[in-house]
Design an enzyme around this catalytic site. Structure first.
Site, PDB file in Angstrom:
ATOM      1  CE  LYS A 237      41.618  32.582  45.037  1.00 36.02           C
ATOM      2  NZ  LYS A 237      42.520  31.600  44.378  1.00 36.02           N
TER       3      LYS A 237
ATOM      4  CB  SER B  56      41.694  32.314  40.576  1.00 37.93           C
ATOM      5  OG  SER B  56      42.231  31.558  41.634  1.00 37.93           O
TER       6      SER B  56
ATOM      7  CB  SER C 119      45.189  30.499  41.528  1.00 37.20           C
ATOM      8  OG  SER C 119      44.337  30.194  40.447  1.00 37.20           O
TER       9      SER C 119
END
Lengths: 96, 482
Positions: B76, B151, B175
């Site tokens: 990420k 996210s 997330s």
């Protein structure tokens, strides 16, 4: 719980943000809606309840102060939007 | 050879059935072909991955047996990677190249893993759909008209579409677990402090935790083994060494008391999700575990409390983006004007909304009513869990109230978007380990995950139960992409 446009403007200044008139209207409306939802918390009786700031309730941890290598200035400055020699450049703060 | 697990790849690499270079080319080819649709990656490290693969092949030939030698992973893009752009999907960090690796990256590299690329996210990890990325939204591999969740939507989509062998995400309020559910992959938020946050770009420091997204529970155990454990550069990292997770998975599991919070199966849960979860609970019973009802009376207050605490911490953490040390700068009349123009142009709408909320909640006159009150409610939520764990070994609840929704469906109403994390947020508030495990599909064949929650530091038990249920369900988790 409604928040006024003036309050939003004040908070924006504290947060170092600025908004167009149109955005200001929208943010005022949205933040009022969100804060209204937050007001739900006042239903909860929290008298005498200690607040939690860290779920693991960790204590401070100390270590010996030792000299260790740090980042070379060149690497740290490599991401600066504006630099001069080994300094970050910012707009003038003190009037000459 | 599609959709193999990380452990399977590792076996093939060790047996020299495939080389690390071939494996990297396999993923690069898939990314070239499929990612223009999915848009999971912000950066693909093509040349660097090839170089690392050549190095891995040399070491594999020499008989080295590192835990992840030659395995290509996606990270990420809010986790710092030395020399590789780390944007947080924000204009303000669009060109930021970290001079150091996060602890988790250091550990992955030391274990021989290959960095394939950096994945898309909601800007600064603030969002539940990956639509808040400043660059582009990521699509759900099961239905490209739908969001992958957020996210960590890029990491979840990359794993689901087999664009990497495994990935890391971060989880502040769900997330990792919510996108894992939307994409039908395994996602794990470890106990707070289990994984070092050093080098994770801070959103809400008392809630943030890095964790794996993978195709199997065993793969998650393997990644956690490598990235977790104490780190002196993060004073909130748990000081005790970790158990051997993979070994724990192999041990026979005794009969467990599984707590079902009645509040989590009431209003707000989509009937389709409920149906799939109830089937999974029956499966768990068949494995010899006991289902019992428990109560989390303050569950409904977790969301409003979170949306004070997390923005408050964020408003403080994001004060560092001032156009001086790194990142974007807009010209201004003077210093304050430069700050304001830089931040107003550099941050997107949701990030500004949360900075505003947080600044307000911490400002004079409102601190007691908001921030302190929310932190007291946090204590009550922790007590609810403590009480529930007296009656149950693990708690099972939904990972998300709905399956993946359509792009644009919730972008106009921030509160509606926030409700997407209603079942994951309490777990961050209490610092607990939470596993998001695929357990079935809706009628439209959208994945649905179950959330398995354990007491603090019971990460191994959570994974062991997840592994057992996963083995009993034998789902086909290949999205209809090709």
């Amino acid at each position: 719980m409604a928040i006024s446009k003036e309050e939003v403007q004040h908070v924006a200044h504290l947060a170092r943000l600025e908004f167009s008139e149109e955005d200001l209207e929208r943010f005022t409306r949205e933040l009022s809606g969100i804060l209204e939802y937050m007001a739900k918390l006042s239903e909860v009786d929290t008298s005498g309840v200690e607040p939690t700031y860290n779920a693991l309730r960790l204590e401070n941890r100390f270590r010996e102060d030792q000299v260790r290598p740090s980042f070379p200035p060149e690497e740290i400055l490599s991401n600066a939007p504006e630099r001069e020699g080994s300094s970050f450049v910012v707009p003038r703060v003190i009037r000459s | 050879m599609e959709h193999r697990s990380l452990l399977e790849w590792r076996e093939s690499l060790r047996r020299r059935e495939i080389s690390a270079q071939e494996l990297v080319e396999y993923y690069l080819e898939r990314i070239r072909r499929l990612d223009p649709q999915i848009k999971a990656y912000l950066t693909v490290c093509e040349e660097e991955a090839r170089r690392q693969a050549r190095e891995a092949d040399r070491r594999l030939s020499a008989g080295e047996e590192l835990p992840l030698l030659g395995v290509p992973l996606a990270i990420k893009d809010n986790i710092c990677t030395r020399g590789v752009r780390t944007t947080c999907a924000s204009r303000i960090l669009e060109n930021f190249v970290p001079p150091y690796d996060a602890t988790v990256i250091e550990r992955l590299k030391a274990a021989g893993a290959i960095l394939l690329g950096k994945t898309n996210l909601d800007e600064f990890a603030m969002g539940s759909s990956t639509e808040n990325s400043a660059f582009f939204p990521t699509r759900n591999p099961w239905d490209i008209e739908r969001v992958p969740g957020g996210s960590s939507g890029g990491s979840a989509a990359a794993v689901a579409a087999d664009l990497c062998a495994g990935a890391l995400g971060s989880d502040t309020g769900g997330s990792i677990r919510q996108p894992a559910s939307f994409c039908g992959v395994v996602g794990f938020k470890p106990t707070y402090g289990r994984v070092s946050r050093y080098g994770l770009v801070a959103f809400a420091s008392s809630l943030d935790q890095i964790g794996p997204l993978t195709r199997t529970v065993a793969d998650t155990a393997l990644l956690l083994q490598v990235i977790g454990g104490p780190d002196e550069r993060d004073t909130t990292s748990w000081p005790e060494p970790q158990p051997d997770y993979l070994a724990e998975l192999e041990k026979p599991l005794s009969s467990l008391r599984l707590g079902i919070p009645k509040e989590a199966f009431g209003e707000g849960l989509s009937p389709e999700v409920r149906r799939v979860l109830e089937e999974a609970l029956r499966e768990a019973e068949k494995l010899g575990h006991e289902i019992r009802e428990v109560s989390l009376p303050h569950l409904e207050y977790a969301l409003p409390a979170y949306y004070i605490i997390a923005p408050a911490e964020a408003s403080s953490n994001l004060a560092r983006y001032d156009g001086v040390k790194y990142g974007f700068r807009a010209p201004g009349r003077d210093l304050i004007d430069m700050y304001k123009k830089t931040r107003s142009q550099g941050f997107g709408a949701e990030v500004k909304r949360r900075i505003m909320l947080g600044t307000y909640a911490l400002s004079a006159g409102y601190y007691e009513a908001f921030y302190r009150k929310a932190s007291q409610v946090r204590t009550l939520i922790i007590r609810d869990f403590e009480e529930a764990f007296r009656q149950a070994d693990l708690i099972l609840m939904p990972a998300s109230p709905t399956p993946a929704f359509r792009l644009g469906e919730k972008t106009d109403d921030p509160l509606k978007m926030y409700l997407s994390d209603i079942y994951t947020i309490p777990v961050n508030m209490a610092g607990l380990p939470g596993l998001s495990l695929p357990v079935g599909f809706t009628e439209n064949r959208l994945p649905v995950n179950l959330q398995v929650i354990g007491p603090q530091l019971a990460d191994a038990l959570v994974l062991a139960f997840g592994r057992a249920l996963e083995a009993a369900l034998t789902l086909d988790l290949k999205p209809p992409l090709e």
